[in-house]
Design a protein around this motif. Structure first.
Motif, PDB file in Angstrom:
ATOM      1  N   SER A  98      80.835  69.195  25.576  1.00 21.49           N
ATOM      2  CA  SER A  98      81.588  69.172  26.823  1.00 21.49           C
ATOM      3  C   SER A  98      81.265  67.890  27.574  1.00 21.49           C
ATOM      4  O   SER A  98      80.105  67.468  27.616  1.00 21.49           O
ATOM      5  CB  SER A  98      81.232  70.389  27.690  1.00 21.49           C
ATOM      6  OG  SER A  98      81.824  70.296  28.968  1.00 21.49           O
ATOM      7  N   LYS A  99      82.275  67.273  28.160  1.00 29.42           N
ATOM      8  CA  LYS A  99      82.025  66.088  28.982  1.00 29.42           C
ATOM      9  C   LYS A  99      81.383  66.498  30.302  1.00 29.42           C
ATOM     10  O   LYS A  99      80.337  65.977  30.689  1.00 29.42           O
ATOM     11  CB  LYS A  99      83.307  65.321  29.247  1.00 29.42           C
ATOM     12  CG  LYS A  99      83.083  64.111  30.148  1.00 29.42           C
ATOM     13  CD  LYS A  99      84.366  63.454  30.600  1.00 29.42           C
ATOM     14  CE  LYS A  99      84.064  62.331  31.597  1.00 29.42           C
ATOM     15  NZ  LYS A  99      85.287  61.692  32.122  1.00 29.42           N
ATOM     16  N   SER A 100      81.984  67.442  31.008  1.00 33.05           N
ATOM     17  CA  SER A 100      81.502  67.818  32.335  1.00 33.05           C
ATOM     18  C   SER A 100      80.315  68.764  32.280  1.00 33.05           C
ATOM     19  O   SER A 100      79.435  68.733  33.141  1.00 33.05           O
ATOM     20  CB  SER A 100      82.627  68.471  33.135  1.00 33.05           C
ATOM     21  OG  SER A 100      82.941  69.754  32.597  1.00 33.05           O
ATOM     22  N   HIS A 102      80.616  71.812  32.806  1.00 32.31           N
ATOM     23  CA  HIS A 102      80.892  72.853  33.790  1.00 32.31           C
ATOM     24  C   HIS A 102      82.152  73.655  33.476  1.00 32.31           C
ATOM     25  O   HIS A 102      82.603  74.445  34.317  1.00 32.31           O
ATOM     26  CB  HIS A 102      81.039  72.234  35.193  1.00 32.31           C
ATOM     27  CG  HIS A 102      79.769  71.695  35.767  1.00 32.31           C
ATOM     28  ND1 HIS A 102      78.681  72.483  36.073  1.00 32.31           N
ATOM     29  CD2 HIS A 102      79.408  70.413  36.078  1.00 32.31           C
ATOM     30  CE1 HIS A 102      77.711  71.734  36.567  1.00 32.31           C
ATOM     31  NE2 HIS A 102      78.124  70.474  36.585  1.00 32.31           N
ATOM     32  N   SER A 103      82.745  73.469  32.304  1.00 34.57           N
ATOM     33  CA  SER A 103      83.989  74.168  31.972  1.00 34.57           C
ATOM     34  C   SER A 103      83.775  75.679  32.047  1.00 34.57           C
ATOM     35  O   SER A 103      82.719  76.192  31.643  1.00 34.57           O
ATOM     36  CB  SER A 103      84.454  73.799  30.556  1.00 34.57           C
ATOM     37  OG  SER A 103      84.644  72.406  30.456  1.00 34.57           O
ATOM     38  N   VAL A 124      76.620  66.625  25.904  1.00 30.44           N
ATOM     39  CA  VAL A 124      77.236  66.669  27.220  1.00 30.44           C
ATOM     40  C   VAL A 124      77.222  65.300  27.885  1.00 30.44           C
ATOM     41  O   VAL A 124      76.298  64.498  27.677  1.00 30.44           O
ATOM     42  CB  VAL A 124      76.503  67.721  28.101  1.00 30.44           C
ATOM     43  CG1 VAL A 124      75.052  67.338  28.314  1.00 30.44           C
ATOM     44  CG2 VAL A 124      77.213  67.949  29.413  1.00 30.44           C
ATOM     45  N   ASN A 126      77.101  64.816  31.151  1.00 33.31           N
ATOM     46  CA  ASN A 126      76.590  64.952  32.512  1.00 33.31           C
ATOM     47  C   ASN A 126      75.226  65.624  32.448  1.00 33.31           C
ATOM     48  O   ASN A 126      75.121  66.840  32.245  1.00 33.31           O
ATOM     49  CB  ASN A 126      77.566  65.781  33.355  1.00 33.31           C
ATOM     50  CG  ASN A 126      77.111  65.951  34.783  1.00 33.31           C
ATOM     51  OD1 ASN A 126      76.060  65.448  35.180  1.00 33.31           O
ATOM     52  ND2 ASN A 126      77.895  66.682  35.558  1.00 33.31           N
ATOM     53  N   SER A 129      74.519  68.791  34.595  1.00 33.26           N
ATOM     54  CA  SER A 129      75.477  69.884  34.470  1.00 33.26           C
ATOM     55  C   SER A 129      74.808  71.214  34.130  1.00 33.26           C
ATOM     56  O   SER A 129      73.628  71.284  33.756  1.00 33.26           O
ATOM     57  CB  SER A 129      76.502  69.558  33.380  1.00 33.26           C
ATOM     58  OG  SER A 129      75.862  69.503  32.117  1.00 33.26           O
ATOM     59  N   THR A 142      76.927  60.452  28.016  1.00 28.20           N
ATOM     60  CA  THR A 142      77.474  59.989  29.281  1.00 28.20           C
ATOM     61  C   THR A 142      78.139  58.619  29.121  1.00 28.20           C
ATOM     62  O   THR A 142      77.589  57.729  28.458  1.00 28.20           O
ATOM     63  CB  THR A 142      76.354  59.874  30.338  1.00 28.20           C
ATOM     64  OG1 THR A 142      75.752  61.160  30.513  1.00 28.20           O
ATOM     65  CG2 THR A 142      76.909  59.387  31.664  1.00 28.20           C
ATOM     66  N   SER A 157      84.995  59.016  26.473  1.00 24.63           N
ATOM     67  CA  SER A 157      84.041  60.126  26.347  1.00 24.63           C
ATOM     68  C   SER A 157      84.134  60.809  24.993  1.00 24.63           C
ATOM     69  O   SER A 157      83.116  61.162  24.382  1.00 24.63           O
ATOM     70  CB  SER A 157      84.253  61.145  27.466  1.00 24.63           C
ATOM     71  OG  SER A 157      85.569  61.671  27.435  1.00 24.63           O
TER      72      SER A 157
END
Length: 322
Positions: A98-100, A102-103, A124, A126, A129, A142, A157
């Motif tokens: 996941s990039k964020s 927070h999905s 990830v 972040n 996160s 990142t 990303s």
């Protein structure tokens, strides 16, 4: 928009992504080594999951790992929370991409994985996160910005995620001593597989086996080449040892130089010490040899120089190696 402007946008995009990839090395931590070591000794499989573009990257990493000796499966994060989580077994490790970090799907999935007791790897973008905080091991992907002009569409990303997956796969390959022969086991189909496993012995046995003796007449030579339809015949000495070869080209050159054809024997036309190949050689190696010497046939012989048959360029074309 001018062609120069279009090219400039492309160059800028490539530059942004290249800079991001160069920066990944500085983000590697001890966790990266721990991930590779754990996968090297993993008894189960690596289950890789994500949503959106990260899910597509997860599928590619799974494909790369499977083809290089690390059993892996893809699990879509949305499907996982609707029944597919059952594919995760006790000996498996789980990687969430996941990039964020927070999905919503990730936030649903993380507690379930933790409850199962499987080691959780978070790839990830972040470090602050939810996913990074909850993961046992973190792979930091990142990036400063996306190549997208709005800094929104996953571009840089996802490239970073892809490269991180490749780095893991290559580390595992080198630690295992993964060879071309190993790679061929997982790629038996298509041109790539054939280049890795197809051998001369798989091909030449399908062809006729033209041969004459050194004292065979010109007529016998012509009939042998004509009947066997390979454009060539071997000239055999005692005990089946290769003495030379006669091709269609040899016959044409002989006719250009000779006024009388009377009394011409195979030994008068043949080319001594022809180019040969062993039956155990890879077909792609035979192709390289043909290209090097600009020829369309190779005589196949055993270690003692005994004639086995003929490999044609057409055999390699038929198999899609050209």
């Amino acid at each position: 928009m001018s062609k120069e402007s279009i090219r400039g946008i492309a160059i800028r995009t490539i530059g942004l992504e290249a800079d991001a990839i160069r920066g990944l090395g500085a983000l590697l931590s001890d966790d990266f080594e721990r991930v590779v070591t754990a996968l090297l000794h993993l008894k189960g499989r690596l289950v890789i999951s994500g949503v959106g573009k990260s899910a597509l990257i997860a599928q590619k990493i799974v494909a790369t790992l499977n083809s290089t000796g690390t059993p892996s499966i893809f699990l879509h994060a949305a499907d996982a929370i609707h029944g597919d989580l059952g594919m995760v077994q006790p000996d498996d490790m789980v990687m969430l991409i996941s990039k964020s970090g927070h999905s919503p799907e990730i936030k649903w999935l993380v507690p379930l994985i933790k409850n199962f007791g499987n080691t959780l790897i978070g790839m990830v973008g972040n470090r602050d996160s939810f996913l990074a905080a909850q993961s046992d091991l973190v792979l930091d992907t990142t990036v400063d910005q996306e190549a997208c002009p709005n800094n929104l569409a996953p571009t840089t990303s996802t490239t970073a995620q892809l490269v991180m997956g490749d780095a893991i796969a290559v580390c595992l390959m080198e630690l295992r001593g993964f060879t071309g022969e190993d790679f061929a086991k997982f790629h038996p189909g298509g041109t790539l597989g054939k280049k890795l496993y197809l051998r001369v012995s798989d091909l030449y046995v399908q062809n006729e086996r033209p041969s004459v003796q050194p004292d065979s007449t010109l007529k016998e030579v012509i009939l042998e080449i004509s009947h066997k339809r390979l454009g060539v015949t071997a000239v055999l000495g005692p005990e089946g040892l290769l003495a030379g070869v006669i091709t269609d080209g040899d016959l044409r050159r002989m006719l250009e130089k000779t006024v009388s054809l009377e009394g011409i024997l195979a030994r008068d036309i043949m080319t001594g010490q022809p180019k040969t190949v062993g039956p155990d050689a890879l077909a792609v190696e035979a192709l390289d040899r043909m290209r090097t010497y600009d020829i369309s046939q190779l005589i196949v012989t055993d270690e003692d120089g005994r004639y086995l048959g003929v490999l044609q360029l057409h055999d390699l074309v038929r198999e899609g190696l050209i």
